[in-house]
Structure formats: C-alpha cells, structure tokens
Write a protein that holds these residues in place. Structure first.
Motif, PDB file in Angstrom:
ATOM      1  N   TYR A  97       7.720  -4.327  -6.169  1.00  0.00           N
ATOM      2  CA  TYR A  97       8.666  -3.430  -5.515  1.00  0.00           C
ATOM      3  C   TYR A  97       8.015  -2.052  -5.474  1.00  0.00           C
ATOM      4  N   PRO A  98       8.624  -1.067  -4.806  1.00  0.00           N
ATOM      5  CA  PRO A  98       8.002   0.266  -4.723  1.00  0.00           C
ATOM      6  C   PRO A  98       7.563   0.769  -6.093  1.00  0.00           C
ATOM      7  N   THR A  99       6.317   1.242  -6.173  1.00  0.00           N
ATOM      8  CA  THR A  99       5.700   1.548  -7.465  1.00  0.00           C
ATOM      9  C   THR A  99       6.406   2.660  -8.232  1.00  0.00           C
ATOM     10  N   ARG A 108      17.845   1.992 -12.751  1.00  0.00           N
ATOM     11  CA  ARG A 108      18.657   1.362 -11.701  1.00  0.00           C
ATOM     12  C   ARG A 108      18.129  -0.022 -11.343  1.00  0.00           C
ATOM     13  N   LEU A 109      16.907  -0.312 -11.736  1.00  0.00           N
ATOM     14  CA  LEU A 109      16.275  -1.587 -11.396  1.00  0.00           C
ATOM     15  C   LEU A 109      16.270  -2.518 -12.602  1.00  0.00           C
ATOM     16  N   SER A 110      16.647  -3.763 -12.369  1.00  0.00           N
ATOM     17  CA  SER A 110      16.593  -4.763 -13.437  1.00  0.00           C
ATOM     18  C   SER A 110      16.179  -6.107 -12.846  1.00  0.00           C
ATOM     19  N   GLY A 131      10.793   0.331   1.042  1.00  0.00           N
ATOM     20  CA  GLY A 131       9.459  -0.188   0.742  1.00  0.00           C
ATOM     21  C   GLY A 131       9.442  -1.703   0.743  1.00  0.00           C
ATOM     22  N   SER A 132       8.325  -2.267   0.288  1.00  0.00           N
ATOM     23  CA  SER A 132       8.130  -3.711   0.284  1.00  0.00           C
ATOM     24  C   SER A 132       8.640  -4.318  -1.023  1.00  0.00           C
ATOM     25  N   ARG A 151       2.942 -19.439  -1.937  1.00  0.00           N
ATOM     26  CA  ARG A 151       4.394 -19.353  -2.118  1.00  0.00           C
ATOM     27  C   ARG A 151       4.766 -17.928  -2.543  1.00  0.00           C
ATOM     28  N   THR A 152       4.341 -16.987  -1.720  1.00  0.00           N
ATOM     29  CA  THR A 152       4.675 -15.577  -1.892  1.00  0.00           C
ATOM     30  C   THR A 152       5.525 -15.144  -0.708  1.00  0.00           C
ATOM     31  N   TYR A 153       6.636 -14.472  -0.975  1.00  0.00           N
ATOM     32  CA  TYR A 153       7.593 -14.110   0.072  1.00  0.00           C
ATOM     33  C   TYR A 153       7.903 -12.621  -0.043  1.00  0.00           C
ATOM     34  N   ALA A 154       7.872 -11.925   1.089  1.00  0.00           N
ATOM     35  CA  ALA A 154       8.056 -10.475   1.074  1.00  0.00           C
ATOM     36  C   ALA A 154       8.946 -10.033   2.221  1.00  0.00           C
ATOM     37  N   SER A 155       9.614  -8.915   1.995  1.00  0.00           N
ATOM     38  CA  SER A 155      10.411  -8.278   3.044  1.00  0.00           C
ATOM     39  C   SER A 155      10.315  -6.771   2.844  1.00  0.00           C
TER      40      SER A 155
END
Length: 366
Positions: A97-99, A108-110, A131-132, A151-155
């Motif tokens: 996720y965004p660095t 806020r991220l878990s 971001g990605s 088997r890598t998935y990104a948005s």
C-alpha cells in the motif's frame, strides 16, 4: 407378385431396425472404449468440464455494505472519509500500500489474517491515501517462503477530493534528479483520473507543453520526462483545475546529475601528509556519487581496538559547472598523538547499493 413385394419390404424394415440398434449401441460405447486395427481396446477419456476462469479474475475485493463484495479492477475511485475494507482470498497473503502509511506508522491502517482470507482496513481515508493497493499469495517450501507473482492482484485507488486535486505530500519542496540515461518523473499525482494537469517553470514563468512523446502525463505517476537535459533544471510545479479555482502542487527542484550509476568512486588522503610521533592526523575517505544514493563506510587501521579514534561522516550536494550536481560523502578518521602502533596501512571500504570500493593509504613516520 404382391406376396414377393410384401416379403422384400419386411426384410428392408428388419435391416433398418438392426442398424438403428447398432447405432445406438455404438453411441453408448463411444465414451468408454475404442478398438484399434490391431484388435486392442483403448480407453478414451472425455474432456473434464470445468467452470474455472482465467487469471484475469482478481482475488482482491472491496467489502460493501450489507455483506456485498466488489471485485476491484486496475483502477478504483472511492470517496474520502468512508472506511475501506479490502479482502484477498487465501490463507497466506501479503499486502502492499502507499509507503507513507508505513513511514508514519499510521494507526488508521490494519491488516488481519484468517484461514480463508486476509483483510486490510483503512479508516477515514483521505486524498493522501491515493495510490496502489495490492495483495499476493505467499508460497512456502518448508521454512522458505516467496511471493507468487502469477497470483498478485493490484488496484490503483483514487480518493477523489475536489479540494485536493493533487495527492498531498509531507515534503513541501522535493528534489527530482535528472539523468541523461533514463526518464525522470515529476511526481505530481492527482486524486481524480480525469483531471487535466500542466507543468510550469517558476523562473522564468512558462508552461512546459506536453507533446505525448518527450513529455507525457500519467495520473498515477505525474509528468514523465523521457530525455532529461540541463535545460530542464530549475524550480517547477504542476497546475490543475476541476470546475473551480486552479490548484498548484508541491514545488520541485530539478537537478541534473553528473555522476553515473555504479560502485562508489573513492579517493583517500591524509592531512597533514608528513607526520611523526605525537602528531595528530586526519585520514579522509571521499566519495563522489549520485545525489540520492547513500554511502556507508568501514575502516581498517593499525592499532584497531587498541587505540582510540574519532570517525565522522557527512555529505553535501555540490554543483560542478554546467549545472551538474554531485553528492560528496566523506568519512574522516582522526587519530591524536600518534604512537608507533598507529603507523601502517589505513583501509577505507565505501559501499552503496551498486557495489563496494576499497582504497588504501600508508602512514609512515618522517
């Protein structure tokens, strides 16, 4: 004559009936076996029926209200302020996720893992979270584990905010290094994929026209300079507008780099050059390199672990004519009140991400 005709008609019906029965039987046996010319019977397997879809089907989904799920595509546009929950199917999953969410240890991220899926939750997202976001299956062989790239998935997720057309940055003045052998990126990313952005020089004030080849714009990256030159040095900013007052991005200082990529270019010297017992001496290891590439030093010297020394490391950016910029990194080893044990070879090892360089100088008593 009539009797003969009736008899022939009866024979014909009998043959047709036998043929139909044999046809049905052959159809029944077709899926089970077949006979070759040599008299051998071979098993014929029918192709298995499957509902399995291709790799294009992503395992990355967003959890919607009331337990509904949305499979994410290459890009996704969401509204800031509303909590986001992403899931990725699998028992052993990795995330990216965004660095800056890691850099600032954002609470806020878990990320939570279960037997069937992994869950990423981002509360109160803002334009800065654009971001990605990606997940992948981790494959293990014993104690060794690695990422399964198949088997890598990104948005790429846009958190659209009309008040922040550019993704906010924690740095208000960024440095972009220009090199002749690779494209450079002015990273003014936007929070809405349809926003039209332009690149501007601060002094003299002018707009740098995007021509689709030498200068292009990617909303997920910013402006891409395909063939950077010294003419593009200076302070730049990006401008965008969307049904309102134009907005300006962070300012960027573009510097042209003189030193190419590679292992450190090292020089080693002593000051003073002529010494004797009781003198103080400085041994200086100097590296010229790329502005953003860190350098580490390691020293070997006579009397190591027996005599006290002072080691100080520093770096600075230096303009070397024609607008070229170089990073000068130095490590200074200072020895006071020289003794006999201090005379001999002083070895400096300088290392960066491209390699290591070793240089040696000898200190002798005059």
């Amino acid at each position: 004559m009539k009797l003969w005709a009736v008899f022939c008609l009866a024979l014909l019906c009998l043959e047709l009936q036998n043929g139909s029965c044999q046809g049905i039987k052959r159809k029944k046996d077709a899926g089970e076996s077949n006979t070759l010319s040599g008299g051998k019977r071979v098993k014929i397997r029918q192709p298995a029926q499957t509902n399995r879809k291709g790799k294009t089907q992503s395992l990355l989904t967003q959890v919607l209200d009331k337990g509904r799920f949305l499979r994410l595509g290459q890009t996704t546009t969401l509204t800031p302020g509303k909590n986001v929950e992403l899931r990725c199917k699998g028992s052993n999953i990795g995330w990216s996720y965004p660095t800056y969410l890691d850099t600032f240890n954002d609470s806020r991220l878990s990320v939570k893992h279960s037997d069937k899926y992994s869950q990423l939750i981002l509360t109160s997202p803002s334009a800065a979270d654009t971001g990605s976001y990606s997940c992948w299956v981790i494959v293990c062989d014993g104690t060794e584990c690695q990422r399964d790239y198949d088997r890598t998935y990104a948005s790429y997720i846009y958190f659209t905010d009309k008040e922040s057309l550019f993704v906010p940055s924690a740095i208000h003045f960024e440095i972009v290094y220009l090199r002749p052998d690779r494209p450079a990126v002015v990273p003014c990313r936007v929070t809405e994929p349809q926003v039209k952005a332009s690149l501007h020089r601060e002094v003299p004030p002018e707009e740098i026209t995007s021509n689709g080849t030498l200068l292009t714009f990617d909303p997920t990256r910013g402006f891409i300079l395909q063939n950077p030159s010294t003419a593009l040095q200076g302070v730049f900013y990006c401008k965008a507008a969307s049904k309102g007052t134009p907005q300006i991005s962070t300012k960027y200082q573009l510097l042209y780099v003189e030193v190419p990529s590679g292992a450190p270019f090292v020089s080693l010297g002593t000051s003073p050059e002529v010494v004797r017992g009781g003198d103080n001496v400085n041994v200086t290891c100097t590296v010229l390199g790329e502005p953003e590439v860190d350098v580490s030093f390691n020293w070997s010297y006579p009397g190591q672990d027996q005599r006290p020394v002072h080691i100080q490391t520093s770096w600075r950016l230096v303009n070397r004519g024609m607008g070229y910029t170089t990073r000068v990194t130095q490590s200074i080893l200072a020895v006071e009140d020289l003794e006999t044990i201090d005379f001999g070879d002083y070895i400096c090892k300088a290392k960066n991400k491209h390699g290591e360089t070793i240089v040696t100088t000898k200190i002798v008593s005059s």
